[in-house]
Design an enzyme around this catalytic site. Structure first.
Site, PDB file in Angstrom:
ATOM      1  N   TYR A 178       0.836  -1.202   0.000  1.00 45.33           N
ATOM      2  CA  TYR A 178       0.000   0.000   0.000  1.00 45.33           C
ATOM      3  C   TYR A 178       0.867   1.247   0.000  1.00 45.33           C
ATOM      4  O   TYR A 178       2.032   1.232   0.401  1.00 45.33           O
ATOM      5  CB  TYR A 178      -0.965   0.019   1.194  1.00 45.33           C
ATOM      6  CG  TYR A 178      -0.324   0.325   2.528  1.00 45.33           C
ATOM      7  CD1 TYR A 178      -0.179   1.646   2.971  1.00 45.33           C
ATOM      8  CD2 TYR A 178       0.141  -0.688   3.367  1.00 45.33           C
ATOM      9  CE1 TYR A 178       0.405   1.934   4.201  1.00 45.33           C
ATOM     10  CE2 TYR A 178       0.718  -0.412   4.589  1.00 45.33           C
ATOM     11  CZ  TYR A 178       0.848   0.904   5.010  1.00 45.33           C
ATOM     12  OH  TYR A 178       1.431   1.194   6.221  1.00 45.33           O
ATOM     13  N   CYS A 179       0.277   2.347  -0.497  1.00 47.39           N
ATOM     14  CA  CYS A 179       0.923   3.655  -0.478  1.00 47.39           C
ATOM     15  C   CYS A 179      -0.184   4.702  -0.442  1.00 47.39           C
ATOM     16  O   CYS A 179      -1.342   4.376  -0.192  1.00 47.39           O
ATOM     17  CB  CYS A 179       1.850   3.843  -1.679  1.00 47.39           C
ATOM     18  SG  CYS A 179       1.023   3.714  -3.282  1.00 47.39           S
ATOM     19  N   THR A 180       0.138   5.957  -0.686  1.00 45.74           N
ATOM     20  CA  THR A 180      -0.837   7.029  -0.519  1.00 45.74           C
ATOM     21  C   THR A 180      -2.022   6.902  -1.474  1.00 45.74           C
ATOM     22  O   THR A 180      -3.179   6.915  -1.061  1.00 45.74           O
ATOM     23  CB  THR A 180      -0.168   8.401  -0.717  1.00 45.74           C
ATOM     24  OG1 THR A 180       0.960   8.497   0.148  1.00 45.74           O
ATOM     25  CG2 THR A 180      -1.148   9.527  -0.410  1.00 45.74           C
ATOM     26  N   GLY A 182      -1.714   4.755  -4.575  1.00 45.34           N
ATOM     27  CA  GLY A 182      -1.609   3.543  -5.377  1.00 45.34           C
ATOM     28  C   GLY A 182      -0.485   3.522  -6.388  1.00 45.34           C
ATOM     29  O   GLY A 182      -0.070   2.454  -6.841  1.00 45.34           O
ATOM     30  N   ILE A 207      -4.189   4.565   0.432  1.00 45.42           N
ATOM     31  CA  ILE A 207      -4.716   4.949   1.742  1.00 45.42           C
ATOM     32  C   ILE A 207      -5.900   5.909   1.597  1.00 45.42           C
ATOM     33  O   ILE A 207      -6.877   5.825   2.347  1.00 45.42           O
ATOM     34  CB  ILE A 207      -3.605   5.617   2.578  1.00 45.42           C
ATOM     35  CG1 ILE A 207      -2.438   4.651   2.786  1.00 45.42           C
ATOM     36  CG2 ILE A 207      -4.143   6.094   3.920  1.00 45.42           C
ATOM     37  CD1 ILE A 207      -1.153   5.343   3.226  1.00 45.42           C
TER      38      ILE A 207
END
Length: 319
Positions: A178-180, A182, A207
């Site tokens: 996961y990241c901010t 995608g 997120i």
């Protein structure tokens, strides 16, 4: 109802004449009165733009009308004021800097981890055979991260490829990246697959989308964002604050940039230390002659630097 929107988006899609596209796209954004930061490369688009609700709708309609960006998904935040001061649209070699430029090795248009919608991610993340992997930088996951996530000691995403050996211990697990928003997961998951990881997933929309659709459950802290808000709330289900003041150690959710522009460190600082340190991370930065005026926000507009210049003595000589 908010007067402004902030749009976060990306799309991996081949853009011919990407440098010219960037110049034309900048003019279009300015014509709508938008502010923000967009990166254009041959591999696609990566942007965050902000403006009136009407201008943002016009922008979204225009981008969606371009067949190259049919898979693009906008994440929309309602804001009280624009999230940027200026509009930038720049051509670069990658839309997120990873150093993985060989499309024959890493190409998100051909292979990435399986996309999980927020509800699917929520259902899978606590299973025994699952490892939740944060692919963001230190200052981002220090501010907020998923409960029990594996985090990496990296200063920039371009450091991620060097961490593959450390992650080898999880090859037999299901990896949920996961990241901010995608975009980093597209390349991170593709690299993991290339390196022999068999069961790799990514949180679709990152997120930000998870906060909107799954209430942000079990995301501890706040989410760092790359605009003048610096961070946003994500978790409306079981929120906690996990970040601490860089100077005194007190729990605080406030993220700032150091007031010394030659440092510009991203760090968390409580309001009391912010006032005492004038928005600086150290006494040395506090005494720096170029220290910027701290207004309590910790966000500063970048001052343009001269280009194509050469120093000679104390003079700046233009080419």
């Amino acid at each position: 109802m908010a007067k402004y929107n902030t749009l976060l988006y990306y799309c991996y899609s081949t853009i011919a004449n990407a440098e010219q596209f960037a110049a034309d796209h900048l003019k279009f954004c300015k014509s709508l009165g938008l502010t923000g930061r967009i990166i254009v490369a041959e591999e696609g688009l990566n942007g965050t733009v902000s403006g009136t609700v009407e201008a943002c709708q016009t922008y979204m309609d225009a981008v969606r009308a371009d067949g190259r960006f049919g898979s693009l998904e906008f994440k929309i935040d309602e804001v009280d004021e624009p999230s940027f001061v200026k509009m930038h649209c720049r051509y670069k070699s990658e839309i997120v800097h990873s150093g993985l430029r060989d499309p024959n090795v890493i190409n998100p248009q051909q292979q990435t981890g399986k996309h999980l919608e927020p509800a699917e991610f929520l259902a899978m993340k606590d299973q025994k055979d699952v490892v939740v992997l944060d692919v963001r930088s230190n200052y981002e996951h220090n501010l907020g991260k998923f409960k029990n996530a594996v985090t990496l000691d990296i200063e920039n995403f371009r450091d991620f490829p060097a961490m593959i050996n450390e992650l080898a211990q999880y090859k037999d697990k299901k990896i949920l990246t996961y990241c901010t928003g995608g975009i980093k997961c597209e390349k991170a998951s593709a690299l993991l697959l290339h390196e022999g990881f068999k069961d790799v997933y990514q949180l679709h929309g990152g997120i930000i989308k998870y906060g909107k659709e799954a209430g942000g459950e079990d995301f501890d802290g706040k989410c760092y964002v790359f605009d003048n808000r610096l961070s946003v709330e994500v978790n409306s289900v079981n929120p906690v604050v996990i970040s601490t003041c860089f100077n005194c150690g007190k729990v605080t959710p406030k993220m700032i940039n150091c007031a010394n522009p030659e440092c510009n460190e991203h760090f968390t600082q409580c309001d009391e230390c912010g006032t005492a340190m004038e928005g600086c991370c150290s006494d040395a930065c506090k005494e720096h002659p170029r220290k910027r005026q701290y207004d309590g926000t910790g966000y500063y507009v970048k001052v343009p630097q001269p280009v194509n210049t050469a120093k000679k003595g104390n003079l700046q000589l233009a080419d």
